[in-house]
Write an enzyme that holds these catalytic residues in place. Sequence first.
Site, PDB file in Angstrom:
ATOM      1  N   CYS A 111       0.818  -1.227   0.000  1.00  0.00           N
ATOM      2  CA  CYS A 111       0.000   0.000   0.000  1.00  0.00           C
ATOM      3  C   CYS A 111       0.846   1.269   0.000  1.00  0.00           C
ATOM      4  O   CYS A 111       0.353   2.353  -0.294  1.00  0.00           O
ATOM      5  CB  CYS A 111      -0.941  -0.003   1.200  1.00  0.00           C
ATOM      6  SG  CYS A 111      -2.115  -1.361   1.120  1.00  0.00           S
ATOM      7  N   HIS A 252      -3.477   7.083   2.050  1.00  0.00           N
ATOM      8  CA  HIS A 252      -3.850   5.747   1.584  1.00  0.00           C
ATOM      9  C   HIS A 252      -5.240   5.417   2.129  1.00  0.00           C
ATOM     10  O   HIS A 252      -5.555   5.726   3.277  1.00  0.00           O
ATOM     11  CB  HIS A 252      -2.820   4.725   2.077  1.00  0.00           C
ATOM     12  CG  HIS A 252      -3.224   3.325   1.814  1.00  0.00           C
ATOM     13  ND1 HIS A 252      -3.583   2.889   0.562  1.00  0.00           N
ATOM     14  CD2 HIS A 252      -3.356   2.248   2.636  1.00  0.00           C
ATOM     15  CE1 HIS A 252      -3.901   1.601   0.617  1.00  0.00           C
ATOM     16  NE2 HIS A 252      -3.780   1.198   1.867  1.00  0.00           N
ATOM     17  N   ASN A 282     -10.080  -0.368  -0.809  1.00  0.00           N
ATOM     18  CA  ASN A 282      -8.618  -0.269  -0.762  1.00  0.00           C
ATOM     19  C   ASN A 282      -8.030  -0.868  -2.047  1.00  0.00           C
ATOM     20  O   ASN A 282      -8.033  -2.080  -2.218  1.00  0.00           O
ATOM     21  CB  ASN A 282      -8.118  -1.020   0.476  1.00  0.00           C
ATOM     22  CG  ASN A 282      -6.611  -0.982   0.637  1.00  0.00           C
ATOM     23  OD1 ASN A 282      -5.892  -0.495  -0.240  1.00  0.00           O
ATOM     24  ND2 ASN A 282      -6.131  -1.503   1.747  1.00  0.00           N
TER      25      ASN A 282
HETATM   26  O1  UT7 Z   1      -3.941  -1.342   3.461  1.00  0.00           O
HETATM   27  C1  UT7 Z   1      -3.024  -2.136   4.106  1.00  0.00           C
HETATM   28  C2  UT7 Z   1      -3.098  -1.999   5.567  1.00  0.00           C
HETATM   29  N1  UT7 Z   1      -4.332  -2.552   6.058  1.00  0.00           N
HETATM   30  C3  UT7 Z   1      -5.065  -1.881   6.893  1.00  0.00           C
HETATM   31  O2  UT7 Z   1      -4.722  -0.764   7.219  1.00  0.00           O
HETATM   32  C4  UT7 Z   1      -6.272  -2.571   7.488  1.00  0.00           C
HETATM   33  C5  UT7 Z   1      -6.235  -2.467   8.978  1.00  0.00           C
HETATM   34  N2  UT7 Z   1      -7.325  -3.124   9.655  1.00  0.00           N
HETATM   35  C6  UT7 Z   1      -8.605  -2.718   9.585  1.00  0.00           C
HETATM   36  O3  UT7 Z   1      -8.940  -1.831   8.836  1.00  0.00           O
HETATM   37  C7  UT7 Z   1      -9.616  -3.345  10.517  1.00  0.00           C
HETATM   38  O4  UT7 Z   1      -8.942  -4.126  11.489  1.00  0.00           O
HETATM   39  C8  UT7 Z   1     -10.659  -4.243   9.805  1.00  0.00           C
HETATM   40  C9  UT7 Z   1     -11.612  -3.381   9.004  1.00  0.00           C
HETATM   41  C10 UT7 Z   1      -9.946  -5.255   8.930  1.00  0.00           C
HETATM   42  C11 UT7 Z   1     -11.491  -4.980  10.862  1.00  0.00           C
HETATM   43  O5  UT7 Z   1     -12.098  -4.049  11.759  1.00  0.00           O
HETATM   44  P1  UT7 Z   1     -11.998  -4.273  13.333  1.00  0.00           P
HETATM   45  O6  UT7 Z   1     -12.772  -3.186  13.954  1.00  0.00           O
HETATM   46  O7  UT7 Z   1     -10.528  -4.366  13.677  1.00  0.00           O
HETATM   47  O8  UT7 Z   1     -12.739  -5.632  13.532  1.00  0.00           O
HETATM   48  P2  UT7 Z   1     -12.196  -6.993  14.152  1.00  0.00           P
HETATM   49  O9  UT7 Z   1     -11.235  -7.632  13.228  1.00  0.00           O
HETATM   50  O10 UT7 Z   1     -11.794  -6.759  15.567  1.00  0.00           O
HETATM   51  O11 UT7 Z   1     -13.536  -7.844  14.168  1.00  0.00           O
HETATM   52  C12 UT7 Z   1     -14.642  -7.487  15.006  1.00  0.00           C
HETATM   53  C13 UT7 Z   1     -15.766  -8.465  14.766  1.00  0.00           C
HETATM   54  C14 UT7 Z   1     -15.308  -9.916  14.838  1.00  0.00           C
HETATM   55  O12 UT7 Z   1     -16.340 -10.663  15.427  1.00  0.00           O
HETATM   56  P3  UT7 Z   1     -16.299 -11.052  16.981  1.00  0.00           P
HETATM   57  O13 UT7 Z   1     -15.025 -11.830  17.149  1.00  0.00           O
HETATM   58  O14 UT7 Z   1     -16.281  -9.751  17.716  1.00  0.00           O
HETATM   59  O15 UT7 Z   1     -17.537 -11.849  17.160  1.00  0.00           O
HETATM   60  C15 UT7 Z   1     -15.179 -10.318  13.391  1.00  0.00           C
HETATM   61  O16 UT7 Z   1     -15.348 -11.690  13.195  1.00  0.00           O
HETATM   62  O17 UT7 Z   1     -16.293  -8.283  13.441  1.00  0.00           O
HETATM   63  C16 UT7 Z   1     -16.311  -9.543  12.766  1.00  0.00           C
HETATM   64  N3  UT7 Z   1     -16.152  -9.319  11.334  1.00  0.00           N
HETATM   65  C17 UT7 Z   1     -17.172  -9.042  10.521  1.00  0.00           C
HETATM   66  N4  UT7 Z   1     -18.499  -8.947  10.730  1.00  0.00           N
HETATM   67  C18 UT7 Z   1     -19.282  -8.652   9.692  1.00  0.00           C
HETATM   68  C19 UT7 Z   1     -15.007  -9.292  10.619  1.00  0.00           C
HETATM   69  N5  UT7 Z   1     -15.274  -9.029   9.334  1.00  0.00           N
HETATM   70  C20 UT7 Z   1     -16.625  -8.860   9.251  1.00  0.00           C
HETATM   71  C21 UT7 Z   1     -17.476  -8.564   8.183  1.00  0.00           C
HETATM   72  N6  UT7 Z   1     -18.805  -8.472   8.441  1.00  0.00           N
HETATM   73  N7  UT7 Z   1     -17.051  -8.359   6.911  1.00  0.00           N
END
Ligand code: UT7
Length: 331
Positions: A111, A252, A282
């Site tokens: 990225c 980004h 992204n």
């Molecule tokens: O570009 C390269 C660099 N990359 C980035 O900068 C990405 C960095 N990371 C992020 O943007 C975020 O971590 C994400 C958008 C990927 C995820 O958001 P989050 O607030 O960190 O969510 P999480 O991974 O902590 O997941 C929270 C909950 C989980 O469920 P439980 O364990 O709380 O029951 C996940 O399983 O959300 C669940 N979950 C979803 N639910 C509905 C994960 N993906 C989804 C989804 N739809 N698509």
Amino acid sequence: MRAHITAVAHYVPPDVFDNNWFASFLDTNDEWIRERTGIVERRFLREGGTSDMIVPAATQVLAQRGLTPADIECIIVCTVTPDQFFPSTAANVQRKLGAVNAWGFDLNAACSGFVYGLWVASKLVESGGAKNVLLCGADKMSSIINFSDRATCVLFGDGAGVVLVEPSPDESLGIQDAIIRMDGEGGKYLYMPAGGSLRPPSHDTVANKEHYVFQDGQTVFKAAVVGMAEVSAEIMEQNNLAPEDIAWLVPHQANLRIIDATARRMGLSKDKVMVNIDRYGNTTAATIPICLSELHQQNKLKPGDNVILASFGAGYTWGSLWLRWSLDHSA
Ligand code: UT7
């Protein structure tokens, strides 16, 4: 001598996929994706590879500048989704454009590819190593995302952005400074597990879906919030830039919450932050040049504007680059 951007254009595929499309086959929903990421829709390329998105944008760049393909001296393609391992996508772009006098190479900084690439291109031009560089940031992320992993597949999209970098007649304009970082300890949190020389493709790697993006989202999120915000504040301090001196932050586009944290740390109001993650998701190396191209098309960039580019991605790689815009849309 300084280098500056003398033309900019982008290409995004026509086919739009909204959040509800994912909800039709995954346990996800529009509300979760919007709130956690800011993404509403993204575009996927149905046919062709990364070079096929670069070529239409590059053709526009040449037309803007009134150049022919034979005028290009160097092509740099920033991507993690090359058409194939080799030859380079730069070589494919050279062939497809008919840029018969150009040499070039691919650059992989995920990225942060475009920020890395713009710094490299500016140094090549400043040193006289190339009279111009066609710098392309492009990714076909749909080719490496696992459409059964809801935590990653909803995040990405396909697209390309291209700029031309040339010597600046005015030292006060163009690429001024950059702070570029890398920390290989972050590699294990965002990577493609197989397909390279370490773990070549096999029946097992394919069966285990190891040719797709793996991401520990929360860990990368925390690193990105700190990394992108700190480096962007640092480039301001290093160059005595106050928030009021800055016309645009062009970050980004990985997550709206990371973008907001960066803008807050820089003391910038939201109207100075370019955001299009809602429409494209992204697109990895393409996010920043697509943003620049849209700002230019919309006549929102004026000559002399201070612009800060900021990125964070796999590696980890991250960085911030300060440039003073020189293109006049109305000219
Ligand atoms: O570009 C390269 C660099 N990359 C980035 O900068 C990405 C960095 N990371 C992020 O943007 C975020 O971590 C994400 C958008 C990927 C995820 O958001 P989050 O607030 O960190 O969510 P999480 O991974 O902590 O997941 C929270 C909950 C989980 O469920 P439980 O364990 O709380 O029951 C996940 O399983 O959300 C669940 N979950 C979803 N639910 C509905 C994960 N993906 C989804 C989804 N739809 N698509």
